[in-house]
Design an enzyme around this catalytic site. Sequence first.
Site, short mmCIF file in Angstrom:
data_model
loop_
_atom_site.label_atom_id
_atom_site.label_comp_id
_atom_site.label_asym_id
_atom_site.label_seq_id
_atom_site.Cartn_x
_atom_site.Cartn_y
_atom_site.Cartn_z
N HIS A 110 -17.88 -31.03 -25.75
CA HIS A 110 -18.25 -30.88 -27.15
C HIS A 110 -18.96 -29.55 -27.40
CE1 HIS A 110 -20.22 -32.61 -30.96
NE2 HIS A 110 -18.92 -32.75 -31.15
N LYS A 159 -19.96 -25.60 -28.08
CA LYS A 159 -19.45 -24.64 -29.06
C LYS A 159 -20.16 -23.31 -28.87
CE LYS A 159 -18.76 -28.48 -32.22
NZ LYS A 159 -19.14 -29.51 -31.24
N ASP A 209 -18.37 -9.25 -26.31
CA ASP A 209 -18.85 -8.12 -25.51
C ASP A 209 -20.11 -8.45 -24.73
OD1 ASP A 209 -16.75 -6.50 -26.24
OD2 ASP A 209 -17.83 -5.51 -27.87
N HIS A 234 -22.73 -32.23 -40.65
CA HIS A 234 -22.24 -31.96 -39.30
C HIS A 234 -23.24 -31.15 -38.48
CE1 HIS A 234 -19.31 -30.50 -36.18
NE2 HIS A 234 -18.85 -31.73 -36.35
N LYS A 281 -26.57 -30.11 -36.31
CA LYS A 281 -27.40 -30.78 -35.30
C LYS A 281 -28.59 -29.90 -35.01
CE LYS A 281 -22.94 -32.06 -34.19
NZ LYS A 281 -21.73 -31.40 -34.68
N ASP A 309 -43.13 -29.30 -35.21
CA ASP A 309 -44.38 -28.67 -35.65
C ASP A 309 -44.16 -27.34 -36.38
OD1 ASP A 309 -45.87 -30.77 -34.71
OD2 ASP A 309 -46.40 -29.80 -32.82
#
Length: 527
Positions: A177, A179, A184, A417, A419, A424
């Site tokens: 999962h 991403k 470069d 979608h 996450k 704090d």
Amino acid sequence: MRSSPLPLILRLALSTALACMTACSSLRADFVKTPSSAVPPVVDTPVTRYIAAELIRHPQQSGFRLLTRSTNALMSRIALADHARHSIDLQYYIFRNDATGRLLAQRLLAAADRGVRVRILLDDISASSEDRMLDALDAHDNIQVRLFNPFNTRDPSAVSKIGQFLLEGRRLNRRMHNKSYIVDNTTAIIGGRNIGDSYFDAASETNFRDLDLVAIGAVVGEASRIFDNYWNSDAAFPVTAFRNEHDTQGDLAQLRITLGRDARVFAQSDYAQATLEEMPDGATADRRGAWFWGAAVVVADQPDKVNARDDDPALRIGPQLKTMIDAAAHEVSFISPYFVPGDSGTQFLEALARRGVTTRIVTNSLASTDEPAAHSGYARYRQRLLAAGVQLYELRPAPGAPQAATSGGTSSGISLHAKAIVVDGAHVFIGSLNMDQRSKLLNTEMGVIIDSAPLAQAVGEFFDAATLPDNAFHVVLDGATDDKAAAMTWQWSENGIPKSERGEPGVSAQRRLEVTVLALLPIEGLL
């Protein structure tokens, strides 16, 4: 005692699937893979010279820019591809063959034509050879495509997929999962977005609200090492490892023509015109200017997690995130499209709230989610969390008041979608990890933990905008009396008018019943 025979239908399914697998092109498990590593960063372009100068002024720190607008997230990837001189490494769960996916593929192909080495690593669950785009790209001398944890046949039929899941369900149920998008070895995009129209506000129906980071500094090298670890792992296979007819230079030439045509059509679209008006100075990844600076570390599950027989905390990032949350003194905010804390996670959140830490969660409502089963796992613990003082918000399915941190969108609905975790107002995690059992135990995940109060504040503003009464339902316990327990109530605002309901708004009684039934099933570990 002799074990009972398999039911007839199961035996038929297995035999049919095995016959199909034999007839179809199959994966050569002994295929010899050539290992490769990230290209060392070189300061030899205006972009890399600018980044080097910024890093000199901020030693021991990494720089970040937040990509909240979906159009900006797409065009930042395009801009980075266009500036690339040496290498582009992509690692994604999904790479759709739609308008935005083909636009990015066209820019990757253009980079490869300039001599840029392109490595594309995708999870196999969503990859398909139907359009042969990936296979044709792999025919380019400077492009390599690998599939992670693949099925044993290329583009398996529904019957074959079912048969393979019956035979290898434990392995195939575990997916990559992660991403990341690294150019470069000097700039990276890390976060929650896959590649496809719904992730960039270009879909005709539901579009996702998401978060990505453009990153420079030491975290880029860390992301590259993680990419290499997955790329060279035993679970990653080149598309040429399958016994099927592979695409040729002729197929690549045809793809180049069609991608170029599609890119010209896209450039003339209303979407493209709106993007230019929205970003007159170009995409975030293409601009000079301010960065969020701070100490940071990229965290990622080990690729061997997909082969683990039992849960091994050393293979996953959960313990590192728990350490960050445990240190909270005042407030923790969670952003997660799927929220299935399980009993242990619920106890952890209850304890957090009861020791005086303001604990806030925003997730999808039943009306905005595409996963009712996952929602059932969240619903199972919702009342306990509320009773402990945890604040719960659920995103509404249709756009309400414009959100300052996201684009307005043109879709008929939105779904969360993103996450992220903010602790704090000073520490933040952004990545691919949902707060659910699947992300924790089955899939591999990654993200960045950053110590930066300004960045944490920006993500906090995203949370605050998402949870406005026009954008989200606030779930509360209400109506308690001496002889009656409090009931869950959903509160929100519509055109400035306060609304409330005792049942989950915007869904049918049948959908509510579906979730109630699913919550009774022992499927939590799969959600």
